[in-house]
Each structure stands twice: as C-alpha cells, then as structure tokens.
Design an enzyme around this catalytic site. Structure first.
Site, PDB file in Angstrom:
ATOM      1  N   CYS A   1       2.964   8.621  11.135  1.00 41.12           N
ATOM      2  CA  CYS A   1       3.103   9.488  12.273  1.00 41.12           C
ATOM      3  C   CYS A   1       2.013   9.225  13.476  1.00 41.12           C
ATOM      4  O   CYS A   1       0.840   8.962  13.316  1.00 41.12           O
ATOM      5  CB  CYS A   1       2.275  10.906  11.659  1.00 41.12           C
ATOM      6  SG  CYS A   1       2.652  12.459  12.614  1.00 41.12           S
TER       7      CYS A   1
ATOM      8  N   ASN B   1       0.857  -1.271   0.089  1.00 38.98           N
ATOM      9  CA  ASN B   1       0.062  -0.077  -0.102  1.00 38.98           C
ATOM     10  C   ASN B   1       0.716   1.261   0.052  1.00 38.98           C
ATOM     11  O   ASN B   1       0.363   2.251  -0.327  1.00 38.98           O
ATOM     12  CB  ASN B   1      -1.073  -0.219   1.154  1.00 38.98           C
ATOM     13  CG  ASN B   1      -0.146  -0.339   2.295  1.00 38.98           C
ATOM     14  OD1 ASN B   1       0.371  -1.251   2.819  1.00 38.98           O
ATOM     15  ND2 ASN B   1      -0.220   0.601   3.637  1.00 38.98           N
TER      16      ASN B   1
END
Ligand code: PMP
Length: 356
Positions: free
Chosen positions: A299, A135
């Site tokens: 993140c 992905n």
C-alpha cells in the site's frame, strides 16, 4: 484505550518485541558505559570490548569468522550496499524492496521463475541475489546455478530462526529487530573472496568500510539477541510449528481459502488468501479486536498496488487482494493463535456476507 497484549501480536516478520534479557544487556551502554568505541581511554576500551563480543556472537550464529561481520544500520543498508558494489547483478523476483528498488534503479536483471523455482541467469553476471526466506510467504528459496557469480543472500527472515548455511555464500544481510533485538542495527557478512568499496567514508570504523561512530547499545543488543536465539532456536521452532498448526486447524472451518506456501517453508510465516475479501479490511477487523497481522498488498500513498511477490508466483488478482500474512513469535501462545484464527473466521464470513 485498552492495553495491547503482546501475545496477540502476529506481525513478527515486520518486527519482533525486544527480549528483556537483550534490553538488560543494552542498558549500561546508554548509561555509565557511554564511551566511543574508538577512544583510547577506559570508556572507549569497555565499549570496544562489548562491540567485539557482539561481533563474535553474531558471527557464531551466522557460522563465520568475526572479521567477516560489518555492522550496519540494518538489512536495508546492507542490501543497498551490496547492489551498489555489484550493479552487474541478477536478483530474484521475490526480493524485499530494499533489494528490488535499488536493483531497479541500477538496471539489474531479474531472474526468471517457475513458481518458487528460480532460473539461472541467461548470461553471466557478477552477482546473484536471492533471499533465503521470503518475508511475505515464508518460502525457502534456493539459489540457481550461478556460473561463477558471487552469491548474496538476504538472511533477514532466517537468522535466529532456521539454521544458516554460508557455504557458497559470499555476502549476506541480516537485521537485529527480526530476532528480538533492537531496531536500527544489522550487519553485512562479506567473505574474504569479496572486495567491497566503502559505503561511508570518514573516521575509518568497521575496517574503513562503514565510517561513523558505532551504535554501541544497538550492536550489544544485536549480539545478545543472537546469543539468546542460538540457545532457543529448536524450542522457538517447535513453538512456531504449534502456533501455525493451531491457526490452520481453526481456519479449516472456512471455504475458499488457500495457503501460499512452498514445499520448503519457514514455520514462522503463514500467508493465506481468502477469496472475495480485501486483506487490508481483514487486518483492520482483526486490529479492532486487538490482534495484529499484516496484509499481502503493498500500500503506497493510499492506493493498493498489486502485490509484486504474489504476482510473480502467478496468483490471480483476486487471490492476491485477499491475502494476509500471519507471522509467529516467542510471545504468542496457543490460546492467542486460536483467538486470532477465530477472529479471522468470523471476520471473513462477515465480510463475504457484506459483499453479497
Ligand atoms: N529484507 C527482508 C527480507 C526483510 O523482511 C526486511 C524487513 N522487513 C528487510 C530486508 C529490511 O530490514 P531492516 O528493517 O533492518 O532495514
């Protein structure tokens, strides 16, 4: 605030817009056809008939028998279910967090690799899990020699985009919202070689394996999305190739950048690294100009962690930090791809100047 332009959305690997034809097929199931698929009256029969049509459509695109398709809430659920059934597993280092995190919790092994090439497990395992299309970079991965282990493939970025081959595959995870279907619905393919323990116990739905009242509108939408994808696969693929080429041509004006592609790569995902900048900053710059893309770094709680997938490929920290992912979809146009790439070229040059 100005209106968002769907053609400027280049984050289709995160999720894709709902196809209008899919939405039209779903709507009656929020309205007059609200029945519980397991009820014995006409409302129930209509809902169940629609679920079984959807199952046949998903199976057709997967290339399997409808009985092998179990509806779930998405690929995260399907992936977790597989690993909980087979904790004696080895997983690739490139897997999505919905494989990687449960694999870590369950103490599964991680396959060795040389770039995108995966090594066979050192000792026998019950299951090997290797995604089909990564992905983050779009790399098409090949399953190493598994010596009798069951094979699980995460097909989330493959279904509806590239041809799926289930030969030699025992389990596969898929999700509707990556192929212009609704969010919160997916499936697990399980071949008749596999004995699964139920994920959820209760009312006996989905062959007693995944209890709970069926998400009929979602399932109908998944089936409709598969039918549309089957019709448009070649056309969509050609479009993605053209968009990718457009972006690459414009980017060629810039120095010091590279692609993180594999020799076999999905045209739908383009991962590029720009030296000397932060991917997140580039995402924010593009967003301010009305374009959506995504950064390569994971993140969490405000801190930017080194990217696991890119690190496994041996990318330097610098290159990994400056990585963005552009993922193409039906609604993008060649003009919008050109616009995005022009914005990137301008923003990279500006950010590099600021850095000096
Ligand atoms: N696997 C892959 C490869 C994915 O890209 C995603 C979605 N980002 C998932 C699993 C999770 O899918 P879902 O959103 O249906 O839980």
């Amino acid at each position: 605030m100005s209106a968002l332009r769907p053609e400027n959305y280049f984050d289709n690997a995160a999720t894709s817009p709902l196809d209008p034809a899919v939405k039209a097929e779903m709507l009656p199931f929020f309205d007059e056809d609200f029945g519980n698929a397991h009820s014995l009256h006409a409302w129930g029969h209509r809902a169940m008939a629609a679920v079984e049509t959807a199952r046949a459509r998903v199976a057709e695109l997967l290339g399997c028998a409808p009985e092998s398709v179990i509806f779930t809430s998405g690929a995260t659920e399907s992936n977790n279910w597989v690993l909980r059934n087979f904790p004696d597993a080895a997983v690739s280092p490139f897997e999505h967090s919905s494989v990687d995190v449960p694999a870590g919790l369950l103490g599964c092994r991680v396959l060795g690799n040389d770039g995108y090439e995966l090594e066979a497990p050192e000792t026998a395992v019950r299951l090997v899990s290797v995604m089909s299309v990564n992905n983050e970079t779009g790399a098409v991965l090949t399953v190493p020699d598994t010596e009798g282990a069951l094979v699980h493939r995460d097909l989330t970025q493959t279904l509806g985009k590239l041809t799926v081959g289930l030969t030699g595959v025992d389990l596969a995870s898929v999700s509707a919202h990556k192929l212009y279907g609704p969010k919160g619905v997916g499936a697990l393919y399980a071949s008749d070689r596999v004995m699964l323990s139920p994920l959820l116990a209760g009312g006996g739905q989905e062959l007693g394996l995944r209890a709970g009242t069926l998400n009929v509108p979602g399932i109908v939408g998944f089936g409709a999305a598969c039918a549309v994808a089957a019709d448009r696969m070649d056309k969509d693929l050609e479009h993605a190739r053209e968009l990718r080429q457009t972006v690459l041509e414009v980017l060629s004006a810039l120095p010091d950048w590279s692609q993180n592609a594999h020799t076999a790569n999905s045209p739908y995902i383009l991962s590029v690294s720009f030296l000397g900048i932060e991917g997140e900053t580039l995402v924010i710059e593009a967003d301010a100009r009305g374009y959506a893309l995504s950064s390569g770094a994971a993140c969490s709680s405000g801190s930017v962690e080194p990217n696991r997938v890119l690190s496994s490929l041996g990318l330097s920290q610098d290159r990994s930090r400056g990585t963005v992912r552009i993922s193409f979809g039906r609604q993008n146009t060649v003009e919008s791809a050109h616009g995005l790439a022009t914005v990137i070229v301008g923003a990279v040059a500006k950010l590099r100047n600021l850095g000096h």
